[in-house]
Motif scaffolding. Structure first.
Motif, PDB file in Angstrom:
ATOM      1  N   ASN A 112       0.806  -1.219   0.000  1.00  0.00           N
ATOM      2  CA  ASN A 112       0.000   0.000   0.000  1.00  0.00           C
ATOM      3  C   ASN A 112       0.839   1.268   0.000  1.00  0.00           C
ATOM      4  OD1 ASN A 112      -1.685  -2.217   0.883  1.00  0.00           O
ATOM      5  ND2 ASN A 112      -3.230  -0.705   1.397  1.00  0.00           N
ATOM      6  N   LEU A 113       1.801   1.349   0.925  1.00  0.00           N
ATOM      7  CA  LEU A 113       2.545   2.592   1.086  1.00  0.00           C
ATOM      8  C   LEU A 113       3.620   2.779   0.020  1.00  0.00           C
ATOM      9  CD1 LEU A 113       3.024   5.148   2.728  1.00  0.00           C
ATOM     10  CD2 LEU A 113       4.596   3.830   4.183  1.00  0.00           C
ATOM     11  N   LEU A 114       4.424   1.759  -0.224  1.00  0.00           N
ATOM     12  CA  LEU A 114       5.546   1.919  -1.149  1.00  0.00           C
ATOM     13  C   LEU A 114       5.145   1.767  -2.612  1.00  0.00           C
ATOM     14  CD1 LEU A 114       8.414   0.050   0.765  1.00  0.00           C
ATOM     15  CD2 LEU A 114       7.928   2.514   0.676  1.00  0.00           C
ATOM     16  N   LEU A 115       4.117   0.948  -2.886  1.00  0.00           N
ATOM     17  CA  LEU A 115       3.735   0.690  -4.280  1.00  0.00           C
ATOM     18  C   LEU A 115       2.390   1.298  -4.663  1.00  0.00           C
ATOM     19  CD1 LEU A 115       4.723  -3.072  -4.666  1.00  0.00           C
ATOM     20  CD2 LEU A 115       6.085  -1.055  -5.248  1.00  0.00           C
ATOM     21  N   GLY A 116       1.551   1.619  -3.688  1.00  0.00           N
ATOM     22  CA  GLY A 116       0.210   2.091  -4.019  1.00  0.00           C
ATOM     23  C   GLY A 116      -0.675   0.982  -4.527  1.00  0.00           C
ATOM     24  N   MET A 117      -0.418  -0.257  -4.070  1.00  0.00           N
ATOM     25  CA  MET A 117      -1.176  -1.433  -4.495  1.00  0.00           C
ATOM     26  C   MET A 117      -1.850  -2.027  -3.265  1.00  0.00           C
ATOM     27  SD  MET A 117       0.232  -4.836  -6.482  1.00  0.00           S
ATOM     28  CE  MET A 117       0.997  -5.577  -5.053  1.00  0.00           C
ATOM     29  N   LYS A 125      -7.291 -12.070  -4.188  1.00  0.00           N
ATOM     30  CA  LYS A 125      -7.192 -12.632  -5.537  1.00  0.00           C
ATOM     31  C   LYS A 125      -6.193 -13.789  -5.578  1.00  0.00           C
ATOM     32  CE  LYS A 125      -5.881 -10.948 -10.188  1.00  0.00           C
ATOM     33  NZ  LYS A 125      -4.531 -11.556 -10.310  1.00  0.00           N
ATOM     34  N   HIS A 126      -5.071 -13.601  -4.892  1.00  0.00           N
ATOM     35  CA  HIS A 126      -3.990 -14.578  -4.980  1.00  0.00           C
ATOM     36  C   HIS A 126      -4.310 -15.861  -4.215  1.00  0.00           C
ATOM     37  CE1 HIS A 126      -0.007 -15.429  -6.372  1.00  0.00           C
ATOM     38  NE2 HIS A 126       0.455 -15.675  -5.160  1.00  0.00           N
ATOM     39  N   VAL A 127      -5.018 -15.745  -3.099  1.00  0.00           N
ATOM     40  CA  VAL A 127      -5.408 -16.943  -2.351  1.00  0.00           C
ATOM     41  C   VAL A 127      -6.337 -17.803  -3.193  1.00  0.00           C
ATOM     42  CG1 VAL A 127      -6.838 -17.722  -0.410  1.00  0.00           C
ATOM     43  CG2 VAL A 127      -5.033 -16.043  -0.038  1.00  0.00           C
ATOM     44  N   ARG A 128      -7.276 -17.175  -3.888  1.00  0.00           N
ATOM     45  CA  ARG A 128      -8.190 -17.940  -4.745  1.00  0.00           C
ATOM     46  C   ARG A 128      -7.443 -18.607  -5.891  1.00  0.00           C
ATOM     47  NH1 ARG A 128     -11.983 -14.474  -7.130  1.00  0.00           N
ATOM     48  NH2 ARG A 128     -10.989 -12.581  -6.335  1.00  0.00           N
ATOM     49  N   SER A 186      -7.165  -1.145  -9.550  1.00  0.00           N
ATOM     50  CA  SER A 186      -7.845  -2.295  -8.944  1.00  0.00           C
ATOM     51  C   SER A 186      -7.825  -2.200  -7.424  1.00  0.00           C
ATOM     52  CB  SER A 186      -7.185  -3.602  -9.393  1.00  0.00           C
ATOM     53  OG  SER A 186      -7.309  -3.782 -10.784  1.00  0.00           O
ATOM     54  N   GLY A 187      -6.713  -1.715  -6.878  1.00  0.00           N
ATOM     55  CA  GLY A 187      -6.608  -1.582  -5.429  1.00  0.00           C
ATOM     56  C   GLY A 187      -7.601  -0.593  -4.860  1.00  0.00           C
ATOM     57  N   PHE A 188      -7.772   0.537  -5.521  1.00  0.00           N
ATOM     58  CA  PHE A 188      -8.750   1.532  -5.063  1.00  0.00           C
ATOM     59  C   PHE A 188     -10.176   1.003  -5.229  1.00  0.00           C
ATOM     60  CE2 PHE A 188      -5.306   4.656  -5.150  1.00  0.00           C
ATOM     61  CZ  PHE A 188      -5.633   5.443  -4.057  1.00  0.00           C
ATOM     62  N   GLN A 189     -10.431   0.294  -6.317  1.00  0.00           N
ATOM     63  CA  GLN A 189     -11.764  -0.258  -6.539  1.00  0.00           C
ATOM     64  C   GLN A 189     -12.136  -1.276  -5.467  1.00  0.00           C
ATOM     65  OE1 GLN A 189     -11.298  -1.734 -10.559  1.00  0.00           O
ATOM     66  NE2 GLN A 189     -12.216   0.111 -11.456  1.00  0.00           N
ATOM     67  N   TYR A 190     -11.141  -1.973  -4.953  1.00  0.00           N
ATOM     68  CA  TYR A 190     -11.400  -3.024  -3.957  1.00  0.00           C
ATOM     69  C   TYR A 190     -11.743  -2.451  -2.588  1.00  0.00           C
ATOM     70  CZ  TYR A 190     -10.770  -7.459  -1.457  1.00  0.00           C
ATOM     71  OH  TYR A 190     -10.976  -8.586  -0.686  1.00  0.00           O
ATOM     72  N   LEU A 191     -11.447  -1.181  -2.352  1.00  0.00           N
ATOM     73  CA  LEU A 191     -11.664  -0.583  -1.036  1.00  0.00           C
ATOM     74  C   LEU A 191     -13.099  -0.761  -0.548  1.00  0.00           C
ATOM     75  CD1 LEU A 191      -9.659   2.765  -1.315  1.00  0.00           C
ATOM     76  CD2 LEU A 191      -9.124   0.810   0.162  1.00  0.00           C
TER      77      LEU A 191
END
Length: 347
Positions: A112-117, A125-128, A186-191
């Motif tokens: 979140n902080l260093l990459l904005g992801m 997503k990755h667990v699924r 995608s990260g902002f949409q997931y909020l």
């Protein structure tokens, strides 16, 4: 979610131990050699080196200032951003520490902080994906999106999407240039899917990232140069990440949704591809070149993947299970060949 990712890792660590399982003897061997023990010190050293490298690049940006030569630093920044993403990935799999709170903190800082992801989006997503790799109905990585992965998916495309699918193999790498920005979106949409408390923290860190990134660029260079720098940097970052993830499953077996259920060993081995290479390959791909071992043991620390590989390969050979491994260029060729084949009926 981070907790879900760690729970999956722990279940894999302790599960499949039944007497009749083909995975059970392999699990006992890997455990017996201590390969599931975490390497917190190794990660601490690696994280420190990466943060120092990022600081050096940002210092270089500040020193070069308002000149087009500063674009040369987009490449090392993209490379070390990818190292940052690999740390976030490993934290989500509980490879770094068994402490869930500490693991989430590492993930939040690096993603979140260093990459904005958004690390919550990525882990969900990755667990699924890990639970059902290459399963057309359950793995989000092979769902219908900008690209498609089966001819049945391709047949349903219309308009611009149909033209895209027709040429998706040749467009794959150019499209990766957009992935760095797509990850942020995608990260902002997931909020809105996160619980309120988690949403507030994630949003705060994502917003802080954008503010710090924009402030750095606009402080040392003109708005025009800042925009070009950001676009080139994110394009290289997306390309690098895509090159690390592309060889892993594309073109490998895809379970029949209506067929027999594979056990853990076959589900992970038959859908995954390893990439041969030395230390440089391990570093460039963040250990994901040992995709088979990573999928069998998600919590296995990155430096232990190479050590586990001969054990896994020997076990697969002993039970007659195909073990896919190829060179880096050949892995891309196979992945692109699969995408080309999927689009063939539309041509």
């Amino acid at each position: 979610m981070p907790q879900a990712a760690m729970a999956v890792a722990e279940r894999t660590r302790d599960s499949a131990g039944t007497t009749g399982s083909d995975f059970a003897p392999l699990l006992r061997t890997v455990k017996g050699q201590g390969l599931l023990e975490r390497r917190t010190g190794w990660y601490a050293a690696g994280i420190t080196v990466n943060l120092l490298a990022l600081a050096a690049v940002f210092t270089g940006i500040a020193l070069l200032g308002n000149t087009w030569w500063v674009l040369l630093l987009t490449l090392p920044l993209a490379v070390f951003w990818s190292r940052t993403a690999f740390v976030g990935h490993d934290a989500g799999h509980a490879q770094i520490t068994g402490n869930r709170r500490a693991g989430r903190a590492i993930g939040l800082v690096h993603a979140n902080l260093l990459l904005g992801m958004n690390e919550a989006w990525w882990n969900d997503k990755h667990v699924r994906h890990h639970a059902n790799p290459n399963h057309i109905d359950k793995d989000p990585d092979v769902g219908v999106g900008a690209l498609v992965w089966t001819q049945k998916q391709a047949a349903q495309r219309e308009g611009f999407a149909r033209r895209l699918t027709r040429n998706q193999a040749r467009l794959f790498f150019p499209m990766l240039l957009l992935e760095g920005i797509a990850l942020k979106i995608s990260g902002f949409q997931y909020l809105r899917r996160q619980p309120v408390r988690e949403r507030a923290l994630s949003a705060l860190l994502l917003t802080a990232h954008l503010g710090l990134y924009a402030t750095l660029l606009l402080t040392v260079m003109s708005p025009g140069k800042a925009v070009v720098f950001a676009l080139v940097h994110h394009a290289l970052f997306g390309l690098h990440l895509g090159m690390a993830f592309a060889p892993n499953h594309k073109g490998m077996e895809m379970p029949d949704p209506d067929g027999d259920r594979w056990d853990h060993l076959r589900r992970q081995v038959l859908t995954s591809r390893n990439v041969r290479g030395a230390a440089l390959t391990d570093w460039f791909l963040g250990g994901l070149n040992y995709q088979i071992e990573h999928h069998l043991f998600p919590s296995l620390p990155r430096p232990h993947l190479r050590l586990a590989q001969p054990l896994v390969r020997a076990h697969c050979e002993a039970i007659g299970l195909p073990y896919a491994e190829t060179g880096l260029i050949e892995s891309y060729r196979q992945a692109l060949a699969h995408m080309h084949e999927v689009g063939a009926p539309l041509r």
